[in-house]
Design an enzyme around this catalytic site. Structure first.
Site, PDB file in Angstrom:
ATOM      1  N   CYS A  78     -23.761 -34.365  25.585  1.00 36.53           N
ATOM      2  CA  CYS A  78     -24.220 -34.461  24.335  1.00 36.53           C
ATOM      3  C   CYS A  78     -25.764 -34.913  24.300  1.00 36.53           C
ATOM      4  O   CYS A  78     -26.195 -36.045  24.921  1.00 36.53           O
ATOM      5  CB  CYS A  78     -23.308 -35.565  23.666  1.00 36.53           C
ATOM      6  SG  CYS A  78     -23.649 -36.300  21.996  1.00 36.53           S
ATOM      7  N   SER A  79     -26.476 -34.149  23.745  1.00 38.34           N
ATOM      8  CA  SER A  79     -28.172 -34.483  23.733  1.00 38.34           C
ATOM      9  C   SER A  79     -28.314 -35.350  22.451  1.00 38.34           C
ATOM     10  O   SER A  79     -29.780 -35.455  22.372  1.00 38.34           O
ATOM     11  CB  SER A  79     -28.802 -33.270  23.969  1.00 38.34           C
ATOM     12  OG  SER A  79     -28.736 -32.325  23.016  1.00 38.34           O
ATOM     13  N   SER A 116     -33.055 -37.915  31.691  1.00 40.84           N
ATOM     14  CA  SER A 116     -34.007 -37.823  30.408  1.00 40.84           C
ATOM     15  C   SER A 116     -35.007 -38.630  30.412  1.00 40.84           C
ATOM     16  O   SER A 116     -34.861 -39.863  30.890  1.00 40.84           O
ATOM     17  CB  SER A 116     -33.038 -37.880  29.150  1.00 40.84           C
ATOM     18  OG  SER A 116     -33.959 -38.325  28.042  1.00 40.84           O
ATOM     19  N   TYR A 143     -27.845 -42.711  24.317  1.00 39.41           N
ATOM     20  CA  TYR A 143     -27.840 -41.320  25.024  1.00 39.41           C
ATOM     21  C   TYR A 143     -28.961 -41.676  26.231  1.00 39.41           C
ATOM     22  O   TYR A 143     -28.382 -41.313  27.344  1.00 39.41           O
ATOM     23  CB  TYR A 143     -28.501 -40.170  24.297  1.00 39.41           C
ATOM     24  CG  TYR A 143     -29.097 -39.013  24.961  1.00 39.41           C
ATOM     25  CD1 TYR A 143     -28.328 -38.255  25.421  1.00 39.41           C
ATOM     26  CD2 TYR A 143     -30.646 -39.210  25.243  1.00 39.41           C
ATOM     27  CE1 TYR A 143     -28.842 -37.166  26.188  1.00 39.41           C
ATOM     28  CE2 TYR A 143     -31.146 -38.161  25.664  1.00 39.41           C
ATOM     29  CZ  TYR A 143     -30.365 -37.143  26.311  1.00 39.41           C
ATOM     30  OH  TYR A 143     -30.708 -36.313  27.035  1.00 39.41           O
ATOM     31  N   ASN A 170     -40.592 -34.252  26.353  1.00 43.04           N
ATOM     32  CA  ASN A 170     -40.280 -33.357  25.101  1.00 43.04           C
ATOM     33  C   ASN A 170     -40.429 -31.702  25.189  1.00 43.04           C
ATOM     34  O   ASN A 170     -41.375 -31.077  25.184  1.00 43.04           O
ATOM     35  CB  ASN A 170     -41.236 -33.720  24.228  1.00 43.04           C
ATOM     36  CG  ASN A 170     -41.100 -35.343  23.435  1.00 43.04           C
ATOM     37  OD1 ASN A 170     -40.927 -36.141  24.015  1.00 43.04           O
ATOM     38  ND2 ASN A 170     -40.579 -35.206  22.356  1.00 43.04           N
ATOM     39  N   VAL A 171     -39.185 -31.225  25.676  1.00 35.40           N
ATOM     40  CA  VAL A 171     -39.182 -30.165  25.853  1.00 35.40           C
ATOM     41  C   VAL A 171     -39.124 -29.202  24.524  1.00 35.40           C
ATOM     42  O   VAL A 171     -38.361 -29.311  23.740  1.00 35.40           O
ATOM     43  CB  VAL A 171     -37.836 -29.601  26.718  1.00 35.40           C
ATOM     44  CG1 VAL A 171     -37.941 -28.057  27.388  1.00 35.40           C
ATOM     45  CG2 VAL A 171     -37.707 -30.604  28.025  1.00 35.40           C
ATOM     46  N   LYS A 179     -29.789 -26.328  17.682  1.00 39.85           N
ATOM     47  CA  LYS A 179     -29.978 -27.847  17.943  1.00 39.85           C
ATOM     48  C   LYS A 179     -29.931 -28.466  16.457  1.00 39.85           C
ATOM     49  O   LYS A 179     -30.053 -29.862  16.571  1.00 39.85           O
ATOM     50  CB  LYS A 179     -30.935 -28.175  18.880  1.00 39.85           C
ATOM     51  CG  LYS A 179     -30.678 -27.776  20.154  1.00 39.85           C
ATOM     52  CD  LYS A 179     -31.845 -27.891  21.134  1.00 39.85           C
ATOM     53  CE  LYS A 179     -32.117 -29.319  21.162  1.00 39.85           C
ATOM     54  NZ  LYS A 179     -31.157 -30.081  22.182  1.00 39.85           N
TER      55      LYS A 179
END
Length: 323
Positions: A78-79, A116, A143, A170-171, A179
């Site tokens: 879960c992003s 992350s 998260y 930050n992709v 998303k």
């Protein structure tokens, strides 16, 4: 067989694309498609099979996978940085990851994990991926904490050197369209500018940063999967690694890049930041990249301007947006 969890998601599907580019199709995609649009990320990709994440986990727990496994690239999670269900994140992000990592270590399969930059919290403790400093980090949201817990588990078990855990900054890039609110600002900006001719950015509430001057390490997804590919080919390389450009850029820089790629004049409007974000907002992120470079990883990261141009003109402006 190469397993890619979250294989219909943003970075996961981009990595399946990369594997295909390298001639690899013996891939099992693991995900939970539900009613989302993420299935569209799979349409142009070649892979052997798809498994629901719960089915796959059950097979792993009972050691009943019907195929040999060379690698597990674990991008599934879960992003959402705003997810409030801490128990869900503990099970879905932390416990699931530990289970897969332990299985891979026992069976000699390469394990690459998505950590992350959210683990760095407000950045006051820096952005070093030095493993000796892992325990000093204080994530600002659950998260980030769920990702931090996995890295701490691997360190505690003494297995960090036998796997790779990647702290993505930050992709942005193709295949993120499903998303929703978690899409990159570049993706949202292209739509907003196309509809209104201008882009809205948050005002700054920090005296050291002007409006739109808040800074991020923006990294193109194509560069991320190049790093992942190199690590897959070099299983002797292990540890926690930042994945960013190593150069912080402002939201204003990003906006200018998008306007330039669209061939339009700059028009930026600064708006109030929601109250609930102000106390948890990162004003600066910049990956320290010396550790990854020291491994011999040859990936040269694309500049924000060049990446924005490729993304906007090569994907966002076209009907066929996917990798």
């Amino acid at each position: 067989m190469h397993i890619v969890t979250g294989g219909a998601g943003f970075i996961g599907s981009a990595f399946v694309w990369k594997l295909n580019q390298m001639g690899i199709t013996d891939i099992v995609v693991v995900d939970e498609l539900g009613t989302s649009e993420s299935w569209k990320n799979l349409v142009s990709l070649r892979y052997a099979d798809y498994l629901h994440k719960d089915t796959f986990l059950d097979m792993v727990l009972h050691d009943e996978l019907p195929f040999g496994v060379d690698s597990v690239t674990h991008m599934g999670a879960c992003s959402s940085t705003t997810e409030q269900d801490a128990d869900y994140l503990m099970e879905n992000n932390y416990r699931y990851s530990v289970t897969l990592a332990a299985w891979c270590l026992e069976h000699g399969a390469r394990f690459i994990n998505a950590s992350s930059a959210a683990t760095y919290g407000d950045g006051s403790r820096g952005f070093s991926d030095d493993e000796a400093r892992l325990g000093e980090l204080r994530p600002l949201n659950m998260y980030g904490y769920s990702k931090q817990l996995f890295d701490l588990w691997a360190q505690r078990e003494g297995v960090l050197g036998s796997l790779a855990s990647l702290k993505f900054f930050n992709v942005f890039g193709p295949n993120e369209y499903h998303k929703g609110d978690m899409m990159s600002v570049i993706c949202k900006a292209h739509t907003q500018i196309g509809q209104t001719g201008k882009l809205k950015l948050f005002k700054s509430y920090h005296p050291d940063y002007p409006d739109g001057g808040q800074m991020r390490d923006f990294v193109y997804v194509k560069d991320c999967v190049d790093v992942m590919w190199w690590l897959l080919m070099h299983p002797e390389v292990g540890g926690v690694f930042n994945v960013g450009t190593g150069r912080a850029r402002s939201w204003n820089d990003l906006a200018r890049s998008v306007f330039a790629a669209m061939g339009l004049p700059e028009a930026i409007e600064y708006i109030d930041m929601p109250e609930q974000l102000r106390g948890k907002y990162q004003y600066y992120t910049q990956a320290e990249m010396t550790k990854l470079a020291a491994t011999g990883c040859p990936v040269q990261f694309t500049s924000l301007e060049d990446a924005a141009k490729d993304y906007v003109q090569g994907y966002l402006a076209r009907e066929e947006r996917y990798l």
